[in-house]
Design an enzyme around this catalytic site. Structure first.
Site, PDB file in Angstrom:
ATOM      1  CG  HIS A   1      -1.766  -1.144   1.422  1.00 55.66           C
ATOM      2  ND1 HIS A   1      -3.082  -1.130   1.028  1.00 55.66           N
ATOM      3  CD2 HIS A   1      -1.543  -2.388   1.920  1.00 55.66           C
ATOM      4  CE1 HIS A   1      -3.637  -2.313   1.289  1.00 55.66           C
ATOM      5  NE2 HIS A   1      -2.715  -3.094   1.834  1.00 55.66           N
TER       6      HIS A   1
ATOM      7  CG  ASN B   1      -0.700   7.117   1.986  1.00 50.61           C
ATOM      8  OD1 ASN B   1      -0.117   8.121   2.374  1.00 50.61           O
ATOM      9  ND2 ASN B   1      -1.451   7.114   0.881  1.00 50.61           N
TER      10      ASN B   1
ATOM     11  CG  HIS C   1      -4.423   8.547   4.816  1.00 52.54           C
ATOM     12  ND1 HIS C   1      -5.268   7.566   5.263  1.00 52.54           N
ATOM     13  CD2 HIS C   1      -3.694   7.974   3.847  1.00 52.54           C
ATOM     14  CE1 HIS C   1      -5.050   6.450   4.590  1.00 52.54           C
ATOM     15  NE2 HIS C   1      -4.104   6.670   3.722  1.00 52.54           N
TER      16      HIS C   1
ATOM     17  N   PRO D   1      -7.548   5.982  -4.114  1.00 52.61           N
ATOM     18  CG  PRO D   1      -8.191   5.702  -6.323  1.00 52.61           C
ATOM     19  CD  PRO D   1      -8.128   4.978  -5.008  1.00 52.61           C
ATOM     20  CE  LYS D   2      -5.615   8.078   0.844  1.00 54.29           C
ATOM     21  NZ  LYS D   2      -4.985   7.142  -0.093  1.00 54.29           N
TER      22      LYS D   2
ATOM     23  CG  HIS E   1      -6.730  -6.456   2.134  1.00 60.69           C
ATOM     24  ND1 HIS E   1      -6.438  -5.942   0.907  1.00 60.69           N
ATOM     25  CD2 HIS E   1      -5.682  -6.129   2.938  1.00 60.69           C
ATOM     26  CE1 HIS E   1      -5.269  -5.317   0.958  1.00 60.69           C
ATOM     27  NE2 HIS E   1      -4.788  -5.418   2.181  1.00 60.69           N
TER      28      HIS E   1
ATOM     29  CD  GLU F   1      -6.513  -7.562   6.688  1.00 59.91           C
ATOM     30  OE1 GLU F   1      -5.532  -6.958   7.144  1.00 59.91           O
ATOM     31  OE2 GLU F   1      -7.394  -7.014   5.993  1.00 59.91           O
TER      32      GLU F   1
ATOM     33  CG  ASP G   1      -0.080  -5.529   4.265  1.00 59.59           C
ATOM     34  OD1 ASP G   1      -0.698  -4.952   3.360  1.00 59.59           O
ATOM     35  OD2 ASP G   1      -0.644  -5.947   5.298  1.00 59.59           O
TER      36      ASP G   1
END
Ligand code: IMP
Ligand code: ZN
Length: 363
Positions: A38, A40, A88, A122-123, A228, A231, A306
């Site tokens: 990922h 971030n 973020h 996407p943000k 995912h 988990e 990850d």
């Protein structure tokens, strides 16, 4: 560059793992594929600290424990999802998104990753004039700045050492409309380097039903999917994920007997994130990790990081853990990497190039 503290930590972990001084450089030199990272979660600690003291964030971060939270090496699942909003809040504008993309790629390059599927959510952020599309453009600018090959059917270019593809993530906190927009964006940008869609985010949040229409649309359009999965314990959701037949699954840690058998029958490749699963306590210890059972059953698997920034790991380190805890030889690790070329979302031409790289290494 990797920070000094991270280097020390990796060296001491290597010592604890009793990986021989000879083996680490060999593992590092080995060509590797990274299929589950990922954006971030890749951010360097040094960059986070740099952004935290800079003027980059218009959103106030008042947490006095910020530095200790960022510097922490050992995080539980809850702490990870506490840190993501902080990350973020620091990586909000287009220039920063481009910077962290370039830096993430530089770190993977140093680790001899020859093919990377980087994923990110996407943000939109009105404060920075950011839409989901402009966010993705900022990631592409990072690909350009790092000098990697990321477009479909791209010819090998001099000095470009890595093939990269982008996966767009749907965050489990998003609603059905936002999920649909992400799938639509992935479809629109399929020739520009977006190779698939991922479902991720806090596994304790959100209902599978919310994302099903968007994920079904992705399947209908032929956009490759990775989810995912498992988990936390949620047998119904796992069964429904398997029924959708995504191209890959991430984690699959907490499966009951029936779902485990269904997974083995499905033959769906699994992205294995050893350190992440133990750190977030989805798996109780490395020795109990289900990687061994999948590997011994000859189920398709690929080792991934990850969130290498968040968990202070690297693909080399994950390979070292697999070597030490599960007895895999360098040759077995290389063969596992070569097999994973078939699980990538890359075009056939890129797969052929990757097979060539692994065949050279195998010789
Ligand atoms: P981003 O998509 O580039 O912002 O990367 C961070 C995001 O990835 C987080 O907000 C989560 O949605 C997702 N993510 C990172 N690690 C995990 C994990 O271990 N489980 C589920 N989602 C994760
Ligand atoms: Zn993940």
């Amino acid at each position: 560059m990797m920070t000094k503290e991270k280097k020390n930590w990796i060296n001491s972990l290597a010592a604890q793992l009793q990986v021989s001084a000879m083996q680490m450089p060999l593992l590092k030199a080995m060509p590797k594929l990274e299929l589950h990272a990922h954006l971030n979660g890749c951010v360097r600690t040094s960059t986070l600290l740099d952004l935290a003291v800079g003027e980059n964030s218009k959103e106030k971060i008042s947490n006095t424990d910020l530095e200790s939270l960022i510097r922490k090496e050992d995080r539980s699942l809850t702490e990870c999802f506490r840190l993501f909003p902080v990350i973020h809040a620091l990586t909000t504008d287009h220039a920063v998104v481009t910077r962290i993309t370039r830096e993430a790629i530089e770190d993977f390059l140093l680790d001899n990753v020859v093919y990377l599927e980087l994923r990110t959510t996407p943000k939109c952020n009105d404060l920075y004039g950011m839409s989901k599309r402009s966010y993705v453009e900022a990631v592409f600018a990072g690909f350009e700045a790092a000098g990697v090959m990321y477009k479909t059917d791209c010819d090998v270019q001099d000095g470009h050492r890595m093939h990269v593809r982008l996966l767009l993530s749907i965050d489990r906190r998003e609603n059905a409309e936002a999920a649909m927009n992400t799938v639509q964006l992935a479809w629109d940008m399929r020739d520009r380097g977006v190779a698939g869609v991922d479902l991720s985010g806090d596994p304790a949040i959100g209902n599978w039903e919310t994302f099903l229409p968007a994920l079904t649309l992705a399947k209908e359009l032929g956009v490759p999917l990775t989810l995912h999965c498992g988990e936390v314990s949620n047998p119904k959701e796992v069964r429904e994920m398997l029924a959708l037949q995504p191209r890959r699954l991430g984690h699959v840690c907490c499966l009951e007997e029936a779902e485990w058998r269904a997974l083995l029958d499905s033959g769906i490749p699994v992205e294995i994130c050893l350190t992440s699963n133990v750190r977030t306590e989805s798996v109780s210890s490395m020795r109990d990790h289900h990687f061994a059972a999948l590997y011994n059953a000859k189920h398709p698997v690929v080792l991934c990081t990850d969130d290498p920034g968040l968990f202070s790991t690297s693909l080399t380190l994950e390979f070292a853990i697999a070597a030490t805890c599960f007895g895999l030889t360098n040759l077995e690790l290389l063969i596992m990497g070569k097999s994973a070329i078939n699980y990538t979302f890359a075009d056939d031409k890129t797969k052929l190039i990757l097979h060539g790289i692994f065949d050279d290494a195998l010789q």
